[in-house]
Design a protein around this motif. Structure first.
Motif, PDB file in Angstrom:
ATOM      1  N   ILE A  85       0.836  -1.208   0.000  1.00 18.56           N
ATOM      2  CA  ILE A  85       0.000   0.000   0.000  1.00 18.56           C
ATOM      3  C   ILE A  85       0.871   1.258   0.000  1.00 18.56           C
ATOM      4  O   ILE A  85       0.598   2.232  -0.699  1.00 18.56           O
ATOM      5  CB  ILE A  85      -0.971  -0.031   1.208  1.00 18.56           C
ATOM      6  N   MET A  86       1.958   1.215   0.772  1.00 21.88           N
ATOM      7  CA  MET A  86       2.889   2.347   0.809  1.00 21.88           C
ATOM      8  C   MET A  86       3.441   2.622  -0.588  1.00 21.88           C
ATOM      9  O   MET A  86       3.460   3.772  -1.053  1.00 21.88           O
ATOM     10  CB  MET A  86       4.076   2.039   1.748  1.00 21.88           C
ATOM     11  N   ILE A  87       3.927   1.570  -1.223  1.00 20.55           N
ATOM     12  CA  ILE A  87       4.532   1.747  -2.553  1.00 20.55           C
ATOM     13  C   ILE A  87       3.491   2.249  -3.547  1.00 20.55           C
ATOM     14  O   ILE A  87       3.745   3.201  -4.302  1.00 20.55           O
ATOM     15  CB  ILE A  87       5.166   0.423  -3.030  1.00 20.55           C
ATOM     16  N   ILE A 209     -15.926   3.283  -3.340  1.00 21.57           N
ATOM     17  CA  ILE A 209     -15.799   2.432  -2.141  1.00 21.57           C
ATOM     18  C   ILE A 209     -14.366   1.923  -2.010  1.00 21.57           C
ATOM     19  O   ILE A 209     -13.743   1.995  -0.935  1.00 21.57           O
ATOM     20  CB  ILE A 209     -16.788   1.247  -2.213  1.00 21.57           C
ATOM     21  N   GLU A 210     -13.819   1.434  -3.094  1.00 22.15           N
ATOM     22  CA  GLU A 210     -12.451   0.873  -3.057  1.00 22.15           C
ATOM     23  C   GLU A 210     -11.458   1.931  -2.604  1.00 22.15           C
ATOM     24  O   GLU A 210     -10.634   1.705  -1.725  1.00 22.15           O
ATOM     25  CB  GLU A 210     -12.094   0.320  -4.436  1.00 22.15           C
ATOM     26  N   ARG A 211     -11.554   3.126  -3.242  1.00 23.94           N
ATOM     27  CA  ARG A 211     -10.613   4.203  -2.902  1.00 23.94           C
ATOM     28  C   ARG A 211     -10.794   4.690  -1.462  1.00 23.94           C
ATOM     29  O   ARG A 211      -9.832   4.910  -0.736  1.00 23.94           O
ATOM     30  CB  ARG A 211     -10.795   5.390  -3.871  1.00 23.94           C
ATOM     31  N   TRP A 214      -9.357   2.213   0.840  1.00 24.64           N
ATOM     32  CA  TRP A 214      -7.891   2.224   0.729  1.00 24.64           C
ATOM     33  C   TRP A 214      -7.315   3.356   1.577  1.00 24.64           C
ATOM     34  O   TRP A 214      -6.416   3.157   2.381  1.00 24.64           O
ATOM     35  CB  TRP A 214      -7.503   2.381  -0.745  1.00 24.64           C
ATOM     36  N   TRP A 215      -7.871   4.556   1.380  1.00 25.20           N
ATOM     37  CA  TRP A 215      -7.386   5.715   2.142  1.00 25.20           C
ATOM     38  C   TRP A 215      -7.677   5.561   3.639  1.00 25.20           C
ATOM     39  O   TRP A 215      -6.833   5.853   4.476  1.00 25.20           O
ATOM     40  CB  TRP A 215      -8.022   7.018   1.620  1.00 25.20           C
TER      41      TRP A 215
END
Lengths: 433, 267
Positions: A85-87, A209-211, A214-215
């Motif tokens: 996730i960082m990358i 929803i996905e974004r 993720w955030w």
């Protein structure tokens, strides 16, 4: 692009803030006196591997051990996902590990999902134990509103993070099936595949929803990181150094005070010249700065599980002593000292001390030095050393021991036995039959 | 029936030194073993066991002084070190190499805390000596009282168990009895303190809702044991007080490992 910039700013701010606060804890720990805990390195690595990494002392309570193991393994392994996730966040990629890892990636994501469910189960169980079952171990005088809330916050945050992680995967999976945009086919979703049907079929909504998840997930993790220095949850970091620096001597052995040795040698032999001339500020422990840095590290390592207090003979029979409180008081006092340093500078002294303002004499005199608390601690914390240190201050600096103990001291000094018998009668047992 | 100890030759170090002899082992009796009437019996039984197996031993007699343990646990490091250094002078003066103690507190203190002050000896607790003698076949458990089928439980003293990880030796001494051995729910590293450690033996307990030895007695009653094996004179006092509290003197006996061994061997 704007997303990447925002991500990098948030990440940098989170890392900076955490380093700053962790640095303060390090500074506070180093307010303690020096002690050598760096010998026998091979043995220390072994203890750390067994006790911290291997959770060996948790198993005394098997149910809690299994549940804790879920969360522990989940936390450690899901961090691989956090790395991705960082990358992705920095470079604007999406599931960057999926290509190089190939089919292994699917297995990994699938594994993370299973772990996430196990973490969820454990967290819900732990919440229930604390708030519905009201396990006795999580109550007690020291378990005031903050320690109770702290524990609940940690569990709720973990539940939210895992839920966001699974929902994110579910939306991603659904978008993959719809061949939408950059959502390449990547990962197996043994758990979130079941959440999919609950989500809308509209791709725009799915992407939102996905974004969002993720955030939420990554900001949540960074926020959680910054919660650690204020929380008992700091144990996830300090458990490792704390076990590495464990006491390697038998538990029954108490330290011999070098400062006292010098005085006693000088008394018995007037020609004796002590090796070091630096006199200690005081005998024993009145405040946290009289403790060693290891005692203070232990205070910050304590996660308030209460295994010490639940096996303490004094506590079980209704006495005021609670080894967990000793550790929490020590941590709170040294934190207060650190805050004073920040606010008022080095010269400032408040008129408080660990003894009396935090820990009462009644607590200290209830201890039987049985080492049950030391044995019970899953991360090798030693509340007994703090208790003994404070007794030493009360006895040697203040001469305020309970009268009956002063009588015992007098007997030992005068007739070489804790009772009032004559030294000359020591062999009488030979005849009395 | 107890055989009088006077049949056994108990020499002091001073007497031995006068004869130009050195003992194989020094028996460190301890204050409780010297003065407490109940513990004196245990002291005599340890002597009988040593004598029975032919180990040449001696005691310090009036030259022995408190190890300083109760002072140290209560916070009086100064008094502890005074005691320790005087005792070490005596022990080193007699060139002592090996010590057996009748008390886990003396055992712990001499074994762990004296080396740092110049006293280096091989120190064992009497339960370890008994285990060793059983392993070597020198103690056979014959010719004495039978414990066969008796329900026996063992109470771990803190300074033997958690303090020094000695859990097996005293149990070994009981295993050879062919008795019905039963563990209390809190045993070994989970064992509950008798309530006497840390200087508590010499003071009134702090305010609470129960005494610790009463809490421990409840474990004993639950185990339904008729013999409670102890290995520490302070535990002995606390457990006997507990038995008295429940008026179980007729049903429950508290015996030291040394007493049980001596009885089983008809000593």
């Amino acid at each position: 692009m704007i997303g990447q910039i925002i991500f990098i700013i948030i990440l940098a701010a989170a890392v900076y803030l955490f380093s700053k606060n962790a640095g303060k804890i390090r500074r506070n720990i180093l307010l303690g006196r020096d002690t050598n805990r760096s010998d026998h390195r091979a043995e220390r690595w072994k203890i750390m591997a067994k006790v911290a990494l291997g959770q060996s002392k948790m198993v005394k309570r098997p149910f809690a051990a299994v549940m804790h193991f879920f969360i522990y393994v989940g936390f450690v392994i899901i961090n691989v996902e956090v790395l991705e996730i960082m990358i992705d966040g920095i470079f604007g990629s999406h599931r960057v590990f999926s290509k190089p890892l190939g089919s292994l990636y699917g297995l990994l994501i699938g594994g993370f999902e299973v772990l996430a469910v196990m973490v969820l189960i454990a967290c819900v169980t732990f919440l229930a134990r604390r708030n519905i079952v009201h396990l006795k171990r999580f109550t007690g005088v020291e378990m005031t509103s903050w320690p109770k809330s702290d524990a609940n916050y940690i569990l709720i945050i973990e539940i939210l993070l895992m839920t966001a992680f699974l929902t994110m995967n579910a939306a991603d999976h659904k978008l993959q099936l719809l061949n939408f945009g950059h959502y390449i086919k990547a990962g197996d979703f043994p758990v979130s595949a079941f959440i999919g049907p609950l989500l809308p079929d509209n791709t725009a909504a799915l992407e939102i929803i996905e974004r969002t998840c993720w955030w939420f997930h990554i900001i949540g993790i960074l926020a959680f990181l910054n919660y650690l220095p204020y929380s008992k949850h700091f144990h996830i970091l300090l458990a490792f150094p704390n076990t590495w620096y464990s006491n390697l001597n038998p538990k029954g052995e108490f330290t011999n005070m070098d400062s006292v040795t010098n005085e006693v040698k000088a008394m018995l032999d007037p020609s004796f010249v002590p090796e070091t001339t630096a006199e200690p500020a005081r005998f024993g422990v009145k405040d946290v700065t009289d403790l060693t840095w290891k005692n203070l590290m232990e205070a910050y390592t304590c996660t308030e599980c209460g295994r010490c207090t639940s096996v303490c003979p004094a506590n079980q029979t209704g006495k005021l002593l609670s080894p967990r409180k000793i550790m929490m008081d020590t941590r709170d006092r040294v934190t207060e000292m650190g805050n004073n340093l920040d606010k008022h500078g080095k010269e400032y002294k408040d008129d408080k001390s660990l003894l009396d303002n935090y820990i009462t004499r009644e607590e200290l005199w209830a201890c039987t030095t049985c080492n049950a608390c030391v044995d019970a601690c899953p991360v090798n914390i030693n509340p007994l050393e703090i208790i003994t240190g404070m007794r030493r201050y009360i006895v040697m600096e203040e001469s305020q021991a309970p009268a009956s103990l002063n009588n015992m001291f007098g007997n030992v000094e005068n007739n070489g036995a804790p009772w009032k018998y004559s030294q000359a009668d020591r062999l009488n047992w030979k005849e009395n039959s | 029936m107890e055989h009088p100890t006077s049949e056994i030759k108990i020499l002091t170090m001073a007497e031995m030194a006068a004869q130009g002899k050195e003992p194989e082992i020094l028996f460190w009796v301890g204050c409780a073993g010297s003065f407490d009437e109940r513990a004196q019996k245990i002291t005599r039984d340890i002597c009988k066991i040593l004598n029975h197996v032919g180990i040449g031993f001696a005691v310090l007699g009036t030259e022995e002084s408190c190890t300083g343990d109760p002072a140290k646990r209560a916070g009086n490091e100064f008094l502890f070190q005074m005691q320790a250094m005087v005792n070490i002078q005596v022990l080193n003066g007699y060139n002592i190499k090996k010590i057996v103690t009748g008390c886990p507190h003396c055992f712990n203190t001499i074994r762990n805390e004296y080396p740092g002050l110049g006293g280096n000896y091989e120190v064992i607790h009497h339960s370890q000596l008994i285990q060793q003698l059983i392993n070597e076949g020198k103690l056979k458990t014959e010719g004495g009282e039978s414990f066969k089928g008796k329900r026996i439980t063992y109470h771990d003293p803190c300074y033997l168990g958690r303090g020094n990880n000695v859990y097996e030796a005293p149990r070994k001494a009981l295993e050879v009895l062919d008795a019905d051995l039963v563990e209390m729910k809190r045993c070994r590293s989970n064992g509950l303190c008798c309530g006497a450690g840390g200087g508590q033996m010499f003071k009134e307990p702090e305010k609470g809702n129960k005494d610790i030895n009463i809490e421990r007695m409840e474990d004993i009653l639950e185990s339904k044991a008729t013999v409670v094996a102890a290995a520490c004179p302070f535990c002995m006092t606390m457990l006997r007080d507990g038995v008295k509290h429940f008026e179980k003197e007729q049903e429950i006996q508290v015996l030291d490992i040394a007493e049980i061994t001596a009885r089983a061997n008809g000593l």
